[in-house]
Enzyme design. Sequence first.
Site, mmCIF file in Angstrom:
data_model
loop_
_atom_site.group_PDB
_atom_site.id
_atom_site.type_symbol
_atom_site.label_atom_id
_atom_site.label_comp_id
_atom_site.label_asym_id
_atom_site.label_seq_id
_atom_site.Cartn_x
_atom_site.Cartn_y
_atom_site.Cartn_z
ATOM 1 N N CYS A 92 0.869 -1.181 0.000
ATOM 2 C CA CYS A 92 0.000 0.000 0.000
ATOM 3 C C CYS A 92 0.903 1.226 0.000
ATOM 4 C CB CYS A 92 -0.858 0.034 1.257
ATOM 5 S SG CYS A 92 -1.846 -1.439 1.494
ATOM 6 N N ARG B 15 1.467 1.516 -6.092
ATOM 7 C CA ARG B 15 1.659 0.591 -4.960
ATOM 8 C C ARG B 15 0.348 -0.111 -4.568
ATOM 9 N NH1 ARG B 15 6.312 1.313 -2.175
ATOM 10 N NH2 ARG B 15 5.383 0.341 -0.355
ATOM 11 N N TRP C 287 -3.809 -1.726 -1.329
ATOM 12 C CA TRP C 287 -3.794 -2.960 -2.104
ATOM 13 C C TRP C 287 -4.158 -4.037 -1.096
ATOM 14 C CZ3 TRP C 287 -3.615 -4.491 -7.000
ATOM 15 C CH2 TRP C 287 -3.313 -5.820 -7.289
ATOM 16 N N ASN D 236 1.140 0.525 6.069
ATOM 17 C CA ASN D 236 1.542 -0.340 4.964
ATOM 18 C C ASN D 236 2.337 -1.482 5.564
ATOM 19 O OD1 ASN D 236 2.498 -1.466 2.539
ATOM 20 N ND2 ASN D 236 4.284 -0.126 2.570
ATOM 21 N N GLY D 237 1.957 -2.724 5.249
ATOM 22 C CA GLY D 237 2.661 -3.882 5.795
ATOM 23 C C GLY D 237 1.655 -4.938 6.202
ATOM 24 N N GLU E 40 8.552 -21.997 -17.690
ATOM 25 C CA GLU E 40 8.321 -20.611 -17.301
ATOM 26 C C GLU E 40 9.440 -19.704 -17.827
ATOM 27 O OE1 GLU E 40 6.133 -18.753 -16.398
ATOM 28 O OE2 GLU E 40 7.086 -17.019 -15.493
ATOM 29 N N LYS F 227 9.045 -16.561 -20.291
ATOM 30 C CA LYS F 227 9.519 -15.217 -19.931
ATOM 31 C C LYS F 227 10.364 -14.644 -21.052
ATOM 32 C CE LYS F 227 7.687 -14.337 -17.476
ATOM 33 N NZ LYS F 227 6.535 -14.599 -16.669
ATOM 34 N N GLU G 101 8.324 -13.882 -24.286
ATOM 35 C CA GLU G 101 7.361 -12.816 -24.048
ATOM 36 C C GLU G 101 7.991 -11.419 -24.149
ATOM 37 O OE1 GLU G 101 5.958 -13.281 -19.979
ATOM 38 O OE2 GLU G 101 4.006 -12.542 -20.548
ATOM 39 N N HIS H 47 13.465 -37.198 -28.309
ATOM 40 C CA HIS H 47 12.297 -37.643 -29.073
ATOM 41 C C HIS H 47 11.907 -36.641 -30.161
ATOM 42 C CE1 HIS H 47 11.882 -40.996 -26.389
ATOM 43 N NE2 HIS H 47 11.914 -40.176 -25.349
ATOM 44 N N LYS I 291 -1.832 -7.370 -19.444
ATOM 45 C CA LYS I 291 -1.582 -7.895 -18.094
ATOM 46 C C LYS I 291 -2.690 -8.823 -17.654
ATOM 47 C CE LYS I 291 0.744 -8.142 -14.278
ATOM 48 N NZ LYS I 291 1.937 -8.999 -14.357
HETATM 49 O O1 M6R Z 1 -3.761 -13.434 -14.192
HETATM 50 P P1 M6R Z 1 -3.397 -14.829 -14.576
HETATM 51 O O2 M6R Z 1 -2.364 -15.437 -13.692
HETATM 52 O O3 M6R Z 1 -4.591 -15.732 -14.695
HETATM 53 O O4 M6R Z 1 -2.781 -14.697 -16.039
HETATM 54 C C1 M6R Z 1 -2.467 -15.819 -16.800
HETATM 55 C C2 M6R Z 1 -1.571 -15.455 -17.967
HETATM 56 O O5 M6R Z 1 -2.234 -14.565 -18.824
HETATM 57 C C3 M6R Z 1 -0.265 -14.813 -17.498
HETATM 58 O O6 M6R Z 1 0.405 -15.626 -16.591
HETATM 59 C C4 M6R Z 1 0.670 -14.537 -18.679
HETATM 60 O O7 M6R Z 1 1.132 -15.750 -19.212
HETATM 61 C C5 M6R Z 1 1.820 -13.641 -18.218
HETATM 62 N N1 M6R Z 1 1.959 -12.531 -19.094
HETATM 63 C C6 M6R Z 1 3.130 -14.330 -18.129
HETATM 64 O O8 M6R Z 1 4.178 -13.488 -17.811
#
Ligand code: M6R
Length: 610
Positions: free
Chosen positions: A2, A27, A72, A96-97, A483, A487, A490, A506, A605
């Site tokens: 927050c 925040r 938040w 905040n905390g 993952e 990353k 992306e 394979h 996002k």
């Molecule tokens: O909000 P969510 O965790 O459900 O989102 C799922 C994906 O859209 C999200 O993880 C996406 O793959 C990210 N941009 C990865 O960095």
Amino acid sequence: MCGIVGYAGRNQAASILVDSLKRLEYRGYDSAGISLFNGELATHKTVGKIADLEAIIPDDLDACIGIGHTRWATHGKPETRNSHPHVSGNVSVVHNGIIENYMMLKEELIEKGYEFKSDTDTEVIAHLLHQKMYASDKSIDLLTSMRETIECLEGSYAIAALCTDESEKIIFARKDSPLVIGVGEDGNYAASDVTALLKYTKDILYINDNETGTVSPDEIRVFGQDGNLIKKDIETVEWDIEAAEKAGYDHFMLKEIHEQPTSIQNTFAGKLLELEGNIKLDELYLSKEQIKYLRRATIIACGTSWNAGILGKYLFEKLAGIHTDIETASEFRYGNPVLCGEELTIAITQSGETADTLAAVRSSMSYGCKTIAITNVVGSTIARECDSVLYTRAGPEIGVAATKTFTAQLITLYMLAIHLGRSRNFISPDDAKKLIIGLKKLPGQVQKILNRKETIKECADIFADRRDYFFIGRYLNYPVALESALKLKEISYIHAEGYAAGELKHGPLALLTKDTPVVAIATKGHTYDKILSNIKEVKARDATVIAVADEDDTEIEKYADVVLRIPSSHELIAPVLSSVTLQLLAYYTALARDCSIDKPRNLAKSVTVE
Ligand code: M6R
């Protein structure tokens, strides 16, 4: 996470507080409020953004001292009654905390006659301050009351408080949450960070842990833990506002990667019962009987959350003996799932709003399954619809690429798996203890990786011009490979594949050439020898191997071309450390390629459409 602000001076406080809070909205932004002193305490709060707060503050509010908050949510939904400031009689508080022992303090205060109006942890601070000043036999001032109050608190806090009996000053305290004091010409300020204050002053006093103090229009006093006055040097900051929001980092993603020592701590705060070898998960509405007879769990998620879910599957099977399926939400919703009422569905979603995940969970609810949401957003749709919610408490994440929310999901899955395993007597208290000790070490170990980030940057720079990248891992390192590939693709737009290392032979081995970097996650554990064999297969095709390995691994250099070291840890917990390392590799690769890191092309996002 927050944001808090305070002002004591000669100008109108309301506009200064609102303006400062707007700068802290990054925040947290689900609700907000202010308290001002204008002869009495005037408190205004609302759900929504700072603009919504601004709209409800009367124009004629004449006050030169006040405190404010942008929230938040961590404890209690985003509702007006849970917004800060929290008021007890003539005392008002912003915080905040996370107060870890708030439940116990709340019970004690209720016994003493205090009535709670919110579900927050913060409200105990307001009542404690009031109780120590007015409801005990001695008469003390607000600063002394603050010192006695923080003695009772376990957890993290940056607090600012106002009391009508000492209306000329704000009292503050700090432990493990940021707090700065601004030195101005027409008054003085307090805030969670300098961003909030840059419009008014660049002269800053940085408050350290366990310090308390007062902010008045013409004086700032800071005291150490021993109660002695401290002389602090004023530091002048040179940041512009945009840089300040990112706390000096070039991108939100880098800032969020660096926040992980704190966000991980926040995720497990108050939940690790090391002595008992158990996890305190009061939010889980599953009876002992239900846990004992659980036959199957299904994890549903998308993207990064799905990668976290694969680790969850392995953990639930290893630590709790529960057969677990992991499903991509967008596929599950159009499949023909075979589910029955005694089963558990776990939805993992950072935002809590991903359309595919919501639809898949609703479908599993229609079979009568019990549902648990693991999400970062309090009050999100998934949180409202599932039977139980485990909040990951990572704080708001602005960068589109999930980083700190991913590690928070992993920590939550460790805790849930240990909790289920202990409830089913599947793992011993001793084994649980070893894992808990491992979790507790993580914030320090992640910090160690961050301190060595230059080595990761050097590696990223060497391979930043490549067209393809491979990431391989076995067992718990397999989701890390997935993952890390996600990353990299992306944010750097390099084609990257995550593979179970045993699967290379394979098919994908055909793609490897001398120009393909292959990142092998080769941490110590029962598949270590197997990944070494996979590395040899890769080397035989002339590809370059970048290994992520334990710092005490003396073998790995014989096999890999580049080694990125992580602190040695419990085998099951190492994925957190490897993930942070490879988040940095992706970040620095994207930086070298001059990509739009916080807002990658074509992505959003929160994916609220199918
Ligand atoms: O909000 P969510 O965790 O459900 O989102 C799922 C994906 O859209 C999200 O993880 C996406 O793959 C990210 N941009 C990865 O960095």
